[in-house]
Motif scaffolding. Structure first.
Motif, PDB file in Angstrom:
ATOM      1  N   THR A 192      42.428  36.337  16.256  1.00  0.00           N
ATOM      2  CA  THR A 192      42.923  37.396  17.149  1.00  0.00           C
ATOM      3  C   THR A 192      43.057  38.703  16.365  1.00  0.00           C
ATOM      4  O   THR A 192      43.537  38.704  15.236  1.00  0.00           O
ATOM      5  CB  THR A 192      44.331  37.017  17.686  1.00  0.00           C
ATOM      6  N   VAL A 193      42.647  39.828  16.988  1.00  0.00           N
ATOM      7  CA  VAL A 193      42.848  41.138  16.350  1.00  0.00           C
ATOM      8  C   VAL A 193      44.323  41.516  16.536  1.00  0.00           C
ATOM      9  O   VAL A 193      44.814  41.598  17.660  1.00  0.00           O
ATOM     10  CB  VAL A 193      41.931  42.217  16.980  1.00  0.00           C
ATOM     11  N   LEU A 194      45.024  41.717  15.443  1.00  0.00           N
ATOM     12  CA  LEU A 194      46.469  41.979  15.511  1.00  0.00           C
ATOM     13  C   LEU A 194      46.804  43.456  15.354  1.00  0.00           C
ATOM     14  O   LEU A 194      47.834  43.920  15.832  1.00  0.00           O
ATOM     15  CB  LEU A 194      47.190  41.175  14.419  1.00  0.00           C
ATOM     16  N   ALA A 195      45.975  44.197  14.645  1.00  0.00           N
ATOM     17  CA  ALA A 195      46.204  45.646  14.500  1.00  0.00           C
ATOM     18  C   ALA A 195      44.839  46.296  14.320  1.00  0.00           C
ATOM     19  O   ALA A 195      44.007  45.784  13.570  1.00  0.00           O
ATOM     20  CB  ALA A 195      47.102  45.935  13.302  1.00  0.00           C
ATOM     21  N   ARG A 196      44.620  47.389  15.027  1.00  0.00           N
ATOM     22  CA  ARG A 196      43.301  48.034  14.988  1.00  0.00           C
ATOM     23  C   ARG A 196      43.221  49.048  13.859  1.00  0.00           C
ATOM     24  O   ARG A 196      44.236  49.616  13.452  1.00  0.00           O
ATOM     25  CB  ARG A 196      43.022  48.755  16.304  1.00  0.00           C
ATOM     26  N   ALA A 197      41.992  49.281  13.387  1.00  0.00           N
ATOM     27  CA  ALA A 197      41.757  50.328  12.384  1.00  0.00           C
ATOM     28  C   ALA A 197      42.307  51.636  12.943  1.00  0.00           C
ATOM     29  O   ALA A 197      42.156  51.915  14.131  1.00  0.00           O
ATOM     30  CB  ALA A 197      40.272  50.456  12.108  1.00  0.00           C
ATOM     31  N   GLY A 198      42.967  52.409  12.089  1.00  0.00           N
ATOM     32  CA  GLY A 198      43.551  53.677  12.536  1.00  0.00           C
ATOM     33  C   GLY A 198      45.034  53.563  12.838  1.00  0.00           C
ATOM     34  O   GLY A 198      45.715  54.565  13.014  1.00  0.00           O
TER      35      GLY A 198
END
Ligand code: AMP
Ligand code: MG
Length: 410
Positions: A146-152
């Protein structure tokens, strides 16, 4: 490539910010330890490498037994604390005492909180049988992948805690820009000196240092006499590319007076001037130059103009270099709590103000009094800049206005 940079003689606020954001690509990414990552921007999206929680854990201090066990009385066959790992199959009539966070000894169990049982001599008797299983299931918070925090994303305490729990100890963030700041002005003395006749204390060095500190940047700062040749000598390592620089800030001398040589200084140092002026005040005589991936700002020396240019334009560059997805200022909307004493101006005004959220949840702005871009006292109370369109007169209380909070980096 350099020759393709459009030059804007007099840019609107939005044009200037768009141009600056377009000139600044995120700087190279570097891994940093979690202890140094607070406030910086993630350059990679963070994907859960494993399930969270990584195993089934008890949600309560209590007793675990088989969910298919209809017994009322159980023998306590083990006592598990958080950190223990003692898998075992339970038989009908068996329970284990278990602490919050401890791994369940097998699948198919349920936990009952200790308040709901009577324990005597190594056995328990249920006072009631709740439907709830009181188990924090493996992967219930996040499944692996799961993606937990996005780039940026800007790293705050909460995200850092999440990264720590995943063993993500070296998040990659943009390296910090190397900033040079030169200040000119023969009238200036250090803040700890007593000014002589005709002199004033330098406040811009402190303003720039403090604002850059909010981005974790310590500039290389030099105060110089108001003389182009002297400044050029000081900037010789930059001109000759002997010293790396991402951002060159020049305070003072940005206008077109006989002593204002910033434009010529930047050009000699190899910068193409991309913005000559902005259609906004304070801070109208802003100069922006670029040399390859480096940027230079000629900042008008007046303190309020300095503040505005740093908040609006320089921060845009800093955010773009950090890799923030939308680095341009994030304008917000609020209601005027009082009308500004607007003098109709031919260009947009960035009016110093205080913003607050009222107890009823309204965003309210109180425009602050100021006389000129040379004012300093207003900086003590301003935490916002209101955009007042050109030729505005008679704004009424309650008017919806656009503003930028100046008390945060994002
Ligand atoms: P300049 O942009 O050099 O023409 O300066 C415009 C005004 O800003 C003048 O009144 C300067 O005295 C003032 N000023 C310039 N630099 C500073 C500084 N570092 N601190 C405070 N005031 C400054
Ligand atoms: Mg000057």
């Amino acid at each position: 490539m350099e020759s393709n940079v459009p030059t804007i003689a007099e840019a609107s606020i939005d044009e200037a910010c768009r141009c600056i954001a377009g000139l600044c690509s995120p700087l190279e990414a570097e891994p940093v330890p979690l202890t140094q990552a607070s406030g910086r921007c993630l350059r990679d999206s963070v994907v859960a490498p494993e399930d969270l929680p990584p195993f089934d854990r008890s949600a309560m201090d209590g007793y675990a037994f088989r969910h298919d066990d209809p017994s009322i009385r159980f023998v306590v066959v083990d006592r598990l604390r958080a950190g223990d790992w003692r898998p075992r199959a339970l038989r009908i009539g068996e329970a284990v005492a278990i602490a919050t966070g401890a791994a369940l000894p097998s699948a198919g169990l349920q936990v009952i909180p200790r308040e709901l049982v009577i324990e005597q001599e190594g056995a328990i008797e249920l006072r009631q049988r709740p439907n709830e299983r009181y188990i924090r299931r493996q992967g219930e918070d996040a499944h692996a992948g799961t993606v937990l925090a996005r780039a940026g994303t800007r790293l705050n305490a909460g995200i850092l805690a999440l990264l720590a729990s995943l063993g993500y100890t070296q998040p990659r963030v943009a390296r910090k820009p190397i900033v040079w700041h030169i200040l000119t002005g023969d009238e200036l003395v250090e803040p700890d000196q007593v000014p002589g006749p005709g002199q004033i204390r330098d406040s811009n060095a402190t303003l720039v240092r403090a604002l850059l500190a909010e981005h974790g940047i310590v500039p290389h700062q030099i105060r110089l006499p108001e003389d182009e040749m002297t400044c050029l000598r000081a900037l010789e390592p930059v001109r000759r590319n002997e010293q790396p620089v991402d951002l060159l800030l020049c305070s003072g001398g940005a206008s077109v007076g006989p002593h204002d040589f910033t434009r010529s200084l930047l050009t000699t140092c190899g910068f193409d001037i991309v913005i000559h002026k902005v259609q906004a005040r304070p801070g109208r005589p802003l100069i922006v130059g670029r040399r390859k991936s480096a940027l230079a700002f000629g900042l008008p020396g007046n303190p309020l103009a300095h503040f505005v240019c740093l908040q609006i334009y320089v921060r845009t560059a800093l955010r773009a270099w950090e890799g923030v997805p939308n680095p341009e200022p994030c304008w917000r909307t609020g209601r005027l709590a009082a009308p500004p004493a607007t003098k109709s101006a031919p260009v947009e005004t960035l009016w110093p103000a205080r913003w607050q959220v009222t107890p009823t949840g309204m965003v309210e702005l109180e425009p602050l009094p100021w006389q000129s871009s040379g004012d300093l006292t207003v900086l003590a109370s301003a935490n916002a800049l209101i955009r007042v369109p050109p030729h505005t007169i008679n704004w009424e209380v309650g008017t919806l206005v656009r503003f930028l909070p100046t008390d945060s980096v994002s």
